[in-house]
Design a protein around this motif. Structure first.
Motif, PDB file in Angstrom:
ATOM      1  N   GLY A  10     144.137 161.762  32.219  1.00 52.09           N
ATOM      2  CA  GLY A  10     145.338 160.950  32.132  1.00 52.09           C
ATOM      3  C   GLY A  10     145.798 160.403  33.468  1.00 52.09           C
ATOM      4  O   GLY A  10     146.830 159.721  33.543  1.00 52.09           O
ATOM      5  N   GLU A  11     145.033 160.691  34.550  1.00 50.91           N
ATOM      6  CA  GLU A  11     145.433 160.264  35.884  1.00 50.91           C
ATOM      7  C   GLU A  11     144.445 159.265  36.473  1.00 50.91           C
ATOM      8  O   GLU A  11     143.297 159.168  36.034  1.00 50.91           O
ATOM      9  N   HIS A  55     149.695 155.767  32.485  1.00 47.54           N
ATOM     10  CA  HIS A  55     151.125 156.041  32.646  1.00 47.54           C
ATOM     11  C   HIS A  55     151.794 154.936  33.446  1.00 47.54           C
ATOM     12  O   HIS A  55     151.189 154.329  34.342  1.00 47.54           O
ATOM     13  N   ALA A  56     153.069 154.694  33.143  1.00 42.15           N
ATOM     14  CA  ALA A  56     153.832 153.690  33.885  1.00 42.15           C
ATOM     15  C   ALA A  56     153.965 154.104  35.347  1.00 42.15           C
ATOM     16  O   ALA A  56     153.886 153.269  36.257  1.00 42.15           O
ATOM     17  N   MET A  57     154.183 155.404  35.577  1.00 39.88           N
ATOM     18  CA  MET A  57     154.254 155.918  36.944  1.00 39.88           C
ATOM     19  C   MET A  57     152.869 156.449  37.305  1.00 39.88           C
ATOM     20  O   MET A  57     152.407 157.436  36.741  1.00 39.88           O
ATOM     21  N   ARG A  58     152.188 155.776  38.210  1.00 41.38           N
ATOM     22  CA  ARG A  58     150.813 156.131  38.514  1.00 41.38           C
ATOM     23  C   ARG A  58     150.487 155.738  39.947  1.00 41.38           C
ATOM     24  O   ARG A  58     151.223 154.984  40.583  1.00 41.38           O
ATOM     25  N   MET A  59     149.351 156.235  40.404  1.00 42.60           N
ATOM     26  CA  MET A  59     148.855 155.869  41.723  1.00 42.60           C
ATOM     27  C   MET A  59     148.002 154.614  41.614  1.00 42.60           C
ATOM     28  O   MET A  59     147.233 154.469  40.673  1.00 42.60           O
ATOM     29  N   VAL A 102     152.806 162.594  45.995  1.00 44.49           N
ATOM     30  CA  VAL A 102     151.503 162.332  45.377  1.00 44.49           C
ATOM     31  C   VAL A 102     150.585 163.531  45.603  1.00 44.49           C
ATOM     32  O   VAL A 102     150.525 164.082  46.710  1.00 44.49           O
ATOM     33  N   ARG A 103     149.853 163.909  44.564  1.00 41.55           N
ATOM     34  CA  ARG A 103     148.886 165.003  44.674  1.00 41.55           C
ATOM     35  C   ARG A 103     147.525 164.509  44.190  1.00 41.55           C
ATOM     36  O   ARG A 103     147.434 163.797  43.187  1.00 41.55           O
ATOM     37  N   CYS A 104     146.476 164.890  44.916  1.00 38.81           N
ATOM     38  CA  CYS A 104     145.114 164.461  44.588  1.00 38.81           C
ATOM     39  C   CYS A 104     144.164 165.645  44.654  1.00 38.81           C
ATOM     40  O   CYS A 104     144.348 166.557  45.464  1.00 38.81           O
ATOM     41  N   PHE A 105     143.138 165.586  43.816  1.00 38.35           N
ATOM     42  CA  PHE A 105     142.024 166.532  43.871  1.00 38.35           C
ATOM     43  C   PHE A 105     140.738 165.721  43.944  1.00 38.35           C
ATOM     44  O   PHE A 105     140.615 164.675  43.296  1.00 38.35           O
ATOM     45  N   ALA A 106     139.787 166.200  44.733  1.00 38.42           N
ATOM     46  CA  ALA A 106     138.542 165.451  44.926  1.00 38.42           C
ATOM     47  C   ALA A 106     137.351 166.392  45.002  1.00 38.42           C
ATOM     48  O   ALA A 106     137.474 167.551  45.409  1.00 38.42           O
ATOM     49  N   SER A 143     137.868 161.355  42.934  1.00 41.48           N
ATOM     50  CA  SER A 143     139.159 162.037  42.939  1.00 41.48           C
ATOM     51  C   SER A 143     139.996 161.607  41.750  1.00 41.48           C
ATOM     52  O   SER A 143     139.739 160.573  41.126  1.00 41.48           O
ATOM     53  N   ILE A 144     141.000 162.413  41.456  1.00 41.62           N
ATOM     54  CA  ILE A 144     142.089 162.011  40.568  1.00 41.62           C
ATOM     55  C   ILE A 144     143.369 162.126  41.374  1.00 41.62           C
ATOM     56  O   ILE A 144     143.485 162.981  42.256  1.00 41.62           O
ATOM     57  N   SER A 145     144.316 161.249  41.096  1.00 40.60           N
ATOM     58  CA  SER A 145     145.567 161.255  41.849  1.00 40.60           C
ATOM     59  C   SER A 145     146.715 160.825  40.953  1.00 40.60           C
ATOM     60  O   SER A 145     146.537 160.051  40.006  1.00 40.60           O
ATOM     61  N   GLY A 146     147.897 161.353  41.268  1.00 45.25           N
ATOM     62  CA  GLY A 146     149.077 161.011  40.494  1.00 45.25           C
ATOM     63  C   GLY A 146     150.306 161.690  41.049  1.00 45.25           C
ATOM     64  O   GLY A 146     150.245 162.369  42.086  1.00 45.25           O
ATOM     65  N   PRO A 147     151.450 161.523  40.380  1.00 42.30           N
ATOM     66  CA  PRO A 147     152.682 162.173  40.826  1.00 42.30           C
ATOM     67  C   PRO A 147     152.504 163.690  40.887  1.00 42.30           C
ATOM     68  O   PRO A 147     151.867 164.282  40.007  1.00 42.30           O
TER      69      PRO A 147
END
Length: 255
Positions: free
Chosen positions: A102-103, A125-129, A203-207, A220-224
């Motif tokens: 979802g990110e 999502h409306a709020m996204r990276m 913002v938080r990301c995992f890679a 990576s994925i990133s989002g709020p």
């Protein structure tokens, strides 16, 4: 590669050596001296000089007034085309990663002393990276950057950290080289990296690095922070690694 290895692989020794020199110049941050190239490659300086003259005539290497050698402008078009091809190959994998998490999902590759984004599939999502493809970001404060750093030999990591300015992007940015080195060691053990508000507040990301890729790269994925922190890491981290492995197979297919 030795002459025997080159013959066994069906390759042409001078071509292999020319590409090795290009890689060594890139590894040195895009610029190197003749003696540095000789030390790194183990080739005689006259051989290196002859190869460099050929690369200079083709526009792939440029000799600076300081007599240092840098990557030439002819490589720009090749790099841009390669980035588009990498992005196209990555898109189905990034789409699946986006659908399952979802990110926003991203792919970035090492480019000098930074990483550059070559593909992205945005979150619904409306709020996204949203990171523009082609944007360059620092290694020390991004999950993709740290994941890529963890694929490099420790000596190369030290050389990069000695060259870059570890500017604080937020109050959470790590600017101490020793702390970054310790985190990179941990990333190698865990198999993933994270950025928790280090590049951008909230913002938080995992890679995860793409194993055995043709170039140093990561997904990576990133989002709020609030939403990404609520994801199940026992599912997300294996998914990131599996996606990176599947993409690596596609990139290396037929290679």
């Amino acid at each position: 590669m030795t002459e025997t290895q080159t013959r066994a692989s069906g390759g042409v020794q001078s071509v292999d050596r020319a590409f090795e020199l290009l890689e060594l110049v890139a590894d040195a941050g895009g610029e190197a001296t003749l003696s540095q190239l000789a030390e790194a490659s183990g080739l005689p300086q006259p051989t290196i000089h002859r190869l460099l003259r050929t690369l200079i005539s083709g526009g792939y290497i440029r000799q600076q007034p300081s007599r240092r050698y840098s990557l030439g402008p002819r490589l720009i078009r090749l790099g841009e085309t390669a980035s588009r091809v990498l992005g196209a190959s990555a898109r189905p994998h990034l789409t699946r990663l986006r659908d399952l998490t979802g990110e926003t999902s991203n792919m970035a590759v090492l480019d000098g002393d930074q990483v550059v984004y070559v593909a992205q599939v945005p979150s619904p999502h409306a709020m996204r990276m949203f990171t523009e493809v082609g944007q360059r970001v620092d290694l020390h404060c991004t999950a993709v950057g740290k994941a890529v750093l963890a694929t490099l030999p420790p000596a190369e990591v030290d050389r990069i950290l000695s060259r870059i300015t570890m500017s604080p992007r937020t109050i959470h940015t790590i600017t101490n080289p020793a702390v970054i080195r310790a985190e990179i060691d941990q990333i190698r053990e865990l198999g993933y990296a994270q950025d928790d508000g280090e590049q951008e507040i909230g913002v938080r990301c995992f890679a995860a690095a793409i194993p055995d890729a043709p170039t140093r790269a990561a997904l990576s994925i990133s989002g709020p922070q609030a939403r990404v922190s609520g994801l199940d890491m026992n599912t997300i981290i294996p998914l990131l690694r599996d996606t990176a492995t599947a993409l690596a197979r596609d990139l290396n297919a037929g290679g």
